[in-house]
Motif scaffolding. Structure first.
Motif, PDB file in Angstrom:
ATOM      1  N   LEU A  28      23.975   5.430  -0.224  1.00 40.65           N
ATOM      2  CA  LEU A  28      24.107   6.725  -0.848  1.00 40.65           C
ATOM      3  C   LEU A  28      25.118   6.453  -1.954  1.00 40.65           C
ATOM      4  O   LEU A  28      25.981   5.611  -1.787  1.00 40.65           O
ATOM      5  CB  LEU A  28      24.661   7.709   0.189  1.00 40.65           C
ATOM      6  N   SER A  29      25.037   7.156  -3.091  1.00 45.18           N
ATOM      7  CA  SER A  29      25.948   6.890  -4.199  1.00 45.18           C
ATOM      8  C   SER A  29      27.357   6.602  -3.704  1.00 45.18           C
ATOM      9  O   SER A  29      27.890   7.333  -2.878  1.00 45.18           O
ATOM     10  CB  SER A  29      25.991   8.102  -5.124  1.00 45.18           C
ATOM     11  N   GLU A  30      27.939   5.543  -4.203  1.00 47.39           N
ATOM     12  CA  GLU A  30      29.354   5.183  -4.004  1.00 47.39           C
ATOM     13  C   GLU A  30      29.710   4.654  -2.616  1.00 47.39           C
ATOM     14  O   GLU A  30      30.842   4.326  -2.355  1.00 47.39           O
ATOM     15  CB  GLU A  30      30.314   6.334  -4.362  1.00 47.39           C
ATOM     16  N   GLU A  31      28.751   4.585  -1.697  1.00 47.45           N
ATOM     17  CA  GLU A  31      29.049   3.918  -0.431  1.00 47.45           C
ATOM     18  C   GLU A  31      28.724   2.437  -0.586  1.00 47.45           C
ATOM     19  O   GLU A  31      27.986   2.060  -1.481  1.00 47.45           O
ATOM     20  CB  GLU A  31      28.186   4.505   0.696  1.00 47.45           C
ATOM     21  N   PRO A  32      29.255   1.577   0.301  1.00 48.28           N
ATOM     22  CA  PRO A  32      28.844   0.177   0.198  1.00 48.28           C
ATOM     23  C   PRO A  32      27.386   0.022   0.608  1.00 48.28           C
ATOM     24  O   PRO A  32      26.839   0.868   1.314  1.00 48.28           O
ATOM     25  CB  PRO A  32      29.764  -0.548   1.181  1.00 48.28           C
ATOM     26  N   ASN A  42      11.838   9.922  -9.433  1.00 48.64           N
ATOM     27  CA  ASN A  42      12.580  11.182  -9.339  1.00 48.64           C
ATOM     28  C   ASN A  42      12.962  11.522  -7.902  1.00 48.64           C
ATOM     29  O   ASN A  42      14.067  12.004  -7.641  1.00 48.64           O
ATOM     30  CB  ASN A  42      11.756  12.335  -9.930  1.00 48.64           C
ATOM     31  N   LEU A  43      12.042  11.247  -6.990  1.00 52.96           N
ATOM     32  CA  LEU A  43      12.311  11.512  -5.575  1.00 52.96           C
ATOM     33  C   LEU A  43      13.482  10.642  -5.094  1.00 52.96           C
ATOM     34  O   LEU A  43      14.391  11.111  -4.399  1.00 52.96           O
ATOM     35  CB  LEU A  43      11.050  11.203  -4.762  1.00 52.96           C
ATOM     36  N   LEU A  44      13.458   9.380  -5.492  1.00 55.06           N
ATOM     37  CA  LEU A  44      14.548   8.473  -5.111  1.00 55.06           C
ATOM     38  C   LEU A  44      15.876   8.978  -5.680  1.00 55.06           C
ATOM     39  O   LEU A  44      16.897   8.980  -4.991  1.00 55.06           O
ATOM     40  CB  LEU A  44      14.244   7.053  -5.604  1.00 55.06           C
ATOM     41  N   ARG A  45      15.842   9.444  -6.919  1.00 50.45           N
ATOM     42  CA  ARG A  45      17.069   9.984  -7.542  1.00 50.45           C
ATOM     43  C   ARG A  45      17.606  11.158  -6.742  1.00 50.45           C
ATOM     44  O   ARG A  45      18.803  11.262  -6.484  1.00 50.45           O
ATOM     45  CB  ARG A  45      16.794  10.425  -8.983  1.00 50.45           C
ATOM     46  N   LYS A  46      16.691  12.052  -6.369  1.00 52.19           N
ATOM     47  CA  LYS A  46      17.101  13.255  -5.641  1.00 52.19           C
ATOM     48  C   LYS A  46      17.682  12.873  -4.286  1.00 52.19           C
ATOM     49  O   LYS A  46      18.768  13.324  -3.905  1.00 52.19           O
ATOM     50  CB  LYS A  46      15.875  14.164  -5.457  1.00 52.19           C
ATOM     51  N   ARG A  47      17.010  11.996  -3.574  1.00 55.11           N
ATOM     52  CA  ARG A  47      17.458  11.653  -2.225  1.00 55.11           C
ATOM     53  C   ARG A  47      18.748  10.831  -2.235  1.00 55.11           C
ATOM     54  O   ARG A  47      19.559  10.913  -1.337  1.00 55.11           O
ATOM     55  CB  ARG A  47      16.374  10.853  -1.502  1.00 55.11           C
ATOM     56  N   LYS A  48      18.924  10.020  -3.259  1.00 55.65           N
ATOM     57  CA  LYS A  48      20.097   9.141  -3.331  1.00 55.65           C
ATOM     58  C   LYS A  48      21.290   9.842  -3.989  1.00 55.65           C
ATOM     59  O   LYS A  48      22.353   9.272  -4.111  1.00 55.65           O
ATOM     60  CB  LYS A  48      19.706   7.876  -4.131  1.00 55.65           C
ATOM     61  N   HIS A  49      21.101  11.091  -4.418  1.00 53.95           N
ATOM     62  CA  HIS A  49      22.121  11.854  -5.164  1.00 53.95           C
ATOM     63  C   HIS A  49      22.577  11.070  -6.387  1.00 53.95           C
ATOM     64  O   HIS A  49      23.759  10.866  -6.627  1.00 53.95           O
ATOM     65  CB  HIS A  49      23.343  12.174  -4.287  1.00 53.95           C
ATOM     66  N   GLU A  80       0.844  -1.203   0.000  1.00 49.92           N
ATOM     67  CA  GLU A  80       0.000   0.000   0.000  1.00 49.92           C
ATOM     68  C   GLU A  80       0.881   1.255   0.000  1.00 49.92           C
ATOM     69  O   GLU A  80       0.624   2.212  -0.739  1.00 49.92           O
ATOM     70  CB  GLU A  80      -0.900  -0.024   1.243  1.00 49.92           C
ATOM     71  N   LEU A  81       1.937   1.233   0.807  1.00 50.82           N
ATOM     72  CA  LEU A  81       2.849   2.381   0.887  1.00 50.82           C
ATOM     73  C   LEU A  81       3.571   2.593  -0.444  1.00 50.82           C
ATOM     74  O   LEU A  81       3.713   3.721  -0.920  1.00 50.82           O
ATOM     75  CB  LEU A  81       3.859   2.167   2.014  1.00 50.82           C
ATOM     76  N   LEU A  82       4.023   1.510  -1.043  1.00 49.03           N
ATOM     77  CA  LEU A  82       4.727   1.623  -2.328  1.00 49.03           C
ATOM     78  C   LEU A  82       3.792   2.187  -3.398  1.00 49.03           C
ATOM     79  O   LEU A  82       4.175   3.053  -4.183  1.00 49.03           O
ATOM     80  CB  LEU A  82       5.275   0.260  -2.762  1.00 49.03           C
ATOM     81  N   LYS A  83       2.562   1.680  -3.407  1.00 49.39           N
ATOM     82  CA  LYS A  83       1.601   2.154  -4.407  1.00 49.39           C
ATOM     83  C   LYS A  83       1.253   3.623  -4.182  1.00 49.39           C
ATOM     84  O   LYS A  83       0.869   4.333  -5.104  1.00 49.39           O
ATOM     85  CB  LYS A  83       0.337   1.278  -4.405  1.00 49.39           C
ATOM     86  N   ALA A  84       1.418   4.080  -2.930  1.00 48.54           N
ATOM     87  CA  ALA A  84       1.158   5.504  -2.622  1.00 48.54           C
ATOM     88  C   ALA A  84       2.388   6.365  -2.917  1.00 48.54           C
ATOM     89  O   ALA A  84       2.408   7.555  -2.578  1.00 48.54           O
ATOM     90  CB  ALA A  84       0.755   5.639  -1.168  1.00 48.54           C
ATOM     91  N   GLY A  85       3.431   5.765  -3.498  1.00 44.50           N
ATOM     92  CA  GLY A  85       4.578   6.557  -3.931  1.00 44.50           C
ATOM     93  C   GLY A  85       5.726   6.627  -2.934  1.00 44.50           C
ATOM     94  O   GLY A  85       6.685   7.373  -3.126  1.00 44.50           O
ATOM     95  N   LYS A  86       5.641   5.854  -1.849  1.00 43.36           N
ATOM     96  CA  LYS A  86       6.689   5.896  -0.835  1.00 43.36           C
ATOM     97  C   LYS A  86       7.916   5.076  -1.250  1.00 43.36           C
ATOM     98  O   LYS A  86       7.818   4.172  -2.077  1.00 43.36           O
ATOM     99  CB  LYS A  86       6.155   5.356   0.504  1.00 43.36           C
ATOM    100  N   ILE A  87       9.040   5.420  -0.623  1.00 38.60           N
ATOM    101  CA  ILE A  87      10.286   4.674  -0.852  1.00 38.60           C
ATOM    102  C   ILE A  87      10.546   3.799   0.367  1.00 38.60           C
ATOM    103  O   ILE A  87      10.540   4.288   1.505  1.00 38.60           O
ATOM    104  CB  ILE A  87      11.463   5.648  -1.076  1.00 38.60           C
ATOM    105  N   ILE A  88      10.745   2.505   0.130  1.00 36.32           N
ATOM    106  CA  ILE A  88      10.981   1.576   1.240  1.00 36.32           C
ATOM    107  C   ILE A  88      12.365   0.947   1.111  1.00 36.32           C
ATOM    108  O   ILE A  88      12.754   0.488   0.032  1.00 36.32           O
ATOM    109  CB  ILE A  88       9.904   0.462   1.287  1.00 36.32           C
ATOM    110  N   GLY A 122      16.554   9.753   5.529  1.00 36.02           N
ATOM    111  CA  GLY A 122      16.451  10.817   4.530  1.00 36.02           C
ATOM    112  C   GLY A 122      16.285  10.286   3.110  1.00 36.02           C
ATOM    113  O   GLY A 122      15.959  11.026   2.207  1.00 36.02           O
ATOM    114  N   ILE A 123      16.543   8.992   2.919  1.00 33.73           N
ATOM    115  CA  ILE A 123      16.303   8.403   1.593  1.00 33.73           C
ATOM    116  C   ILE A 123      15.012   7.585   1.631  1.00 33.73           C
ATOM    117  O   ILE A 123      14.123   7.762   0.804  1.00 33.73           O
ATOM    118  CB  ILE A 123      17.480   7.500   1.142  1.00 33.73           C
ATOM    119  N   ALA A 124      14.913   6.695   2.636  1.00 29.72           N
ATOM    120  CA  ALA A 124      13.739   5.819   2.706  1.00 29.72           C
ATOM    121  C   ALA A 124      12.685   6.397   3.643  1.00 29.72           C
ATOM    122  O   ALA A 124      13.007   6.965   4.687  1.00 29.72           O
ATOM    123  CB  ALA A 124      14.157   4.437   3.186  1.00 29.72           C
ATOM    124  N   ASP A 125      11.406   6.238   3.258  1.00 29.25           N
ATOM    125  CA  ASP A 125      10.308   6.653   4.127  1.00 29.25           C
ATOM    126  C   ASP A 125       9.990   5.572   5.154  1.00 29.25           C
ATOM    127  O   ASP A 125       9.561   5.862   6.253  1.00 29.25           O
ATOM    128  CB  ASP A 125       9.048   6.915   3.277  1.00 29.25           C
TER     129      ASP A 125
END
Ligand SMILES: [Zn+2]
Ligand SMILES: [Zn+2]
Length: 777
Positions: free
Chosen positions: A339-343, A244-251, A215-223, A357-360
């Protein structure tokens, strides 16, 4: 007489080596022995599986035949040794306790996608494992990610925290059960549990976790989902806003994401797939496969893989993924939880902290992950599987060496790092570690080296690394070589690339090595990447190269391909050259003037012969891409512009010339750039320029190899380096070389990019000391 012989009793003492532990091998042996009424025993040791069986000769023969030809799906038999003796009088057949033998080792199975039997159980409302996300058996489930030491038994895995319930224990102890000695065996009563929490770590109240998560995913959330080898970030792949939100948050502004799709028939709604690609998607390894994306018809958002023709697709490979995908009813972006480039994050607390700050929301569980393990990435070319990133499902299974090796640690490259440890005829290439540019990844690298050393009982005698002294793995190599008083062998980057390709193809004789990539440290201190080497495992001679051009600002020119374009234009063309009439004329005039001066005065302008940079520069020159936000973005975008269908008529290429300098044939590019500048000014389509450039580089390669072959008599060519991930260039080059009667070797098992470098380093280090080079006496 024969009949008498066949009826006489004998004892067979059998050793089996390969991936034979944790894959249901002992139950298989037990069933087979029982079937033929043989008595004796089977046991695991830290080196192999040992079997003693006795009975009628004819039954022993049939037992052995089936042992070799019909093992369980996940087993891989490398060797079966048999000796015969007189019967010991065993009353029945038993599975004996495992024995740990000093200095012995065995192969460890990779983690394997959920099998059909387990899938049926989790979707069967009458089964006790209905909707249980940690269901597994001896044919599937976690292995490498939970094992801390050998022999592979539950107390040496992260599953020791869970005591099996009575019913699970019965399965575990029943040799005829599919879960006999399945170390991660568990059920809803006794095994790991799932928990959905919000970004603050507070449990989300719900009656059904999967229903709520869906339900959360379908509502646009990031898990953030704790998967097999670490966390993944998931969102609805059909929802452009979420992506787009995931792109922004994940840099991560434009690097493509992989998607997970519920079933093969769903995959067909989004991509064109061949039978070979379907087989790979559905294989027990279940990697991400790059598929031709029908993005106009597919409901998957364009933002998932901007500008690309291919989409990275995988099928669910754990019960958790199957259950979630079924509930959501739409494809999910499924990308590494970092986050980009971290393990990739692997522990609950770590994820709640690092992915804040990335996942809801976070879908957590309490089954420990010992080793981080990213998804593997593959493509299918000419019906063959080609490795682009080797991790889940493949590592730590070794590459076979056509010789017995010393124990060597090769530390690999800085980007897309893997390391390689060798022993006997095994090269254990680590799973993809990532870009070693920060302390977290370096720690992951060091811990994983220790794990492999322990699992495979390897104590390195030699340390190999890249020639580049500033690479973090090279610094690590230098440090541990001093600490342990071991010889250190720095290996030239492109030599290692080509040897890696030779070894996986079993080629020992000299080859013409064509190494095209982005950046590799040369023996003259320049940045190589467009190299023609005459070489074998011992040594190499650089016999051809793309012309050196200035790289204004060094690393800055990699991220900003327009700087590289200016490097070619002002570095190669006549003094009077101006940007007038080109898309690049619109760039900031002050900046381009400064770069021009920088090039003319050679201030901070390292020289490069890189083919990767050539493609980057042309992408910028056409106005297509001025900045790369991920590795090789400009070059990839240019490749994507080339038309899919083109005639097989006369091949039109750009002009170039060869010039011999100090015994090295140099490919001069002035005419090529003049021609492209004219075409861009005349408004020739980028698609046409792209195709023509690809054809030119392929033709240069064929012509150069023909020249080298005339001089040396060598007719074998090995292609390596990250540029050969370019499918169009790979195809045009191999086709061209074959038409010119060359035997061409390309990568299949290890990546052509820097992920394959450690294998080449290890092999070169093994042979460096011996003086048996075939071409360099
Ligand atoms: Zn299973
Ligand atoms: Zn149980």
């Amino acid at each position: 007489m024969d009949r008498l012989k066949a009826n006489s009793k004998q004892r067979a003492v059998i050793d089996v080596q390969g991936v034979v532990q944790g894959v249901g091998f002992r139950p298989f042996v037990y069933r087979l022995a029982t079937q033929f009424k043989l008595s004796g025993w089977v046991r695991n040791t830290s080196g192999k599986v040992e079997i003693e069986v006795e009975g009628k000769k004819s039954d022993l023969t049939e037992f052995l035949r089936q042992l070799k030809t019909n093992p369980p799906p996940m087993a891989y038999i490398e060797y079966v040794g048999t000796t015969y003796s007189t019967p010991a009088g065993y009353p029945d057949f038993r599975i004996r306790a495992s024995v740990s033998l000093k200095n012995n080792y065995q192969l460890v199975s990779p983690d394997i996608a959920t099998c059909k039997d387990c899938r049926n159980e989790i979707f069967d409302p009458d089964d006790r494992r209905y909707h249980y996300p940690f269901t597994n058996c001896t044919n599937c489930g976690p292995r490498f990610t939970i094992i801390e030491d050998i022999p592979y038994d539950r107390p040496k895995t992260t599953m020791r925290a869970f005591k099996m319930c009575r019913r699970c224990e019965q399965e575990y102890n029943d040799p005829l059960n599919r879960r006999f000695h399945a170390q991660p065996n568990a059920c809803p009563d006794c095994g790991p549990q799932l928990e959905l929490v919000d970004a603050a770590g507070k449990p989300v109240k719900c009656t059904d976790t999967f229903w709520k998560a869906a339900e959360l995913l379908k509502a646009g959330k990031i898990i953030a989902i704790r998967g097999l080898g670490g966390f993944q970030l998931a969102c609805d792949a059909t929802n452009a806003n979420s992506v787009n939100l995931l792109r922004k948050r994940k840099h991560r502004p434009s690097k493509p994401f992989a998607v997970m799709v519920a079933t093969t028939s769903d995959v067909k709604k989004h991509c064109s797939v061949s039978t070979d690609e379907i087989n790979l998607l559905e294989s027990p390894q279940a990697p991400v496969v790059l598929l031709r994306w029908n993005n106009k018809k597919s409901g998957i958002a364009r933002e998932v893989a901007p500008d690309l023709k291919y989409l990275g697709v995988m099928l669910p490979y754990t019960p958790l993924h199957h259950l979630l995908l079924r509930e959501v009813g739409a494809p999910l972006v499924m990308t590494s939880g970092n986050l980009s480039e971290e393990p990739i994050a692997k522990d609950n607390d770590e994820a709640l902290h690092r992915l804040k700050g990335i996942a809801d929301y976070f879908l957590l569980h309490n089954r420990g992950i010992y080793a981080r393990y990213d998804d593997s990435v593959y493509m299918v070319e000419e019906s063959e599987q080609v490795t682009l990133r080797r991790a889940r499902g493949y590592a730590p299974y070794p590459i076979h060496l056509p010789f017995k090796s010393k124990q060597i640690l090769a530390c690999g490259a800085e980007l897309k790092n893997t390391f390689c440890l060798t022993r006997d005829d095994h090269a254990f290439i680590s799973q993809h570690i990532g870009d070693l540019e920060n302390a977290e990844t370096l720690e992951h690298f060091e811990q994983t080296i220790e794990l492999y050393k322990r699992l495979f009982r390897i104590e390195p005698e030699v340390i190999a690394c890249d020639l580049h002294p500033e690479y973090l793995p090279s610094k690590y190599a230098a440090r541990i070589a001093i600490e342990n008083k071991l010889p250190l062998l720095p290996v030239q980057h492109h030599h290692a690339h080509i040897v890696s390709c030779m070894v996986e193809n079993g080629v020992e004789t000299p080859v013409i090595g064509v190494a095209f990539d982005g950046v590799g440290y040369g023996t003259d201190g320049a940045i190589w990447g467009g190299e023609f080497l005459v070489m074998d495992w011992h040594d190499f001679r650089r016999i051809g190269q793309f012309e050196y051009v200035p790289m204004p600002g060094g690393a800055a020119a990699i991220k900003k391909p327009y700087r590289m374009a200016l490097g070619y234009l002002y570095g190669l063309l006549d003094d009077g050259f101006s940007l007038e009439g080109l898309p690049m004329a619109k760039l900031n005039a002050n900046e381009t003037a400064i770069i021009k001066q920088q090039i003319q005065k050679r201030i901070n302008c390292p020289l490069t012969s890189s083919v990767g940079r050539l493609f980057d520069a042309v992408a910028a020159l056409t106005g297509l891409t001025y900045e790369s936000t991920y590795e090789a973005q400009a070059a990839i975008t240019l490749e994507m512009q080339a038309p899919d269908k083109f005639g097989r008529g006369k091949i039109i290429t750009y002009p170039w010339s060869f010039e011999t300098q100090n015994g090295v044939t140099v490919i001069k590019l002035k005419e090529l750039f003049s021609a492209i500048v004219d075409e861009v000014r005349n408004g020739v389509a980028v698609s046409e320029i792209s195709l023509k450039l690809h054809r030119t580089v392929a033709q240069i390669t064929v012509d150069m190899c023909s020249r080298i072959s005339l001089q040396t008599g060598i007719t074998q060519v090995a292609l390596s380096g990250g540029v050969f991930q370019n499918r169009l260039l790979l195809k045009l080059t191999t086709d061209g070389l074959r038409q010119a009667d060359f035997q061409v070797f390309t990568h299949r098992l290890v990546p052509c990019n820097d992920g394959g470098l450690s294998l080449g380093q290890a092999v070169i280090a093994n042979f460096k000391e011996s003086k048996s080079s075939l071409i360099f006496p």
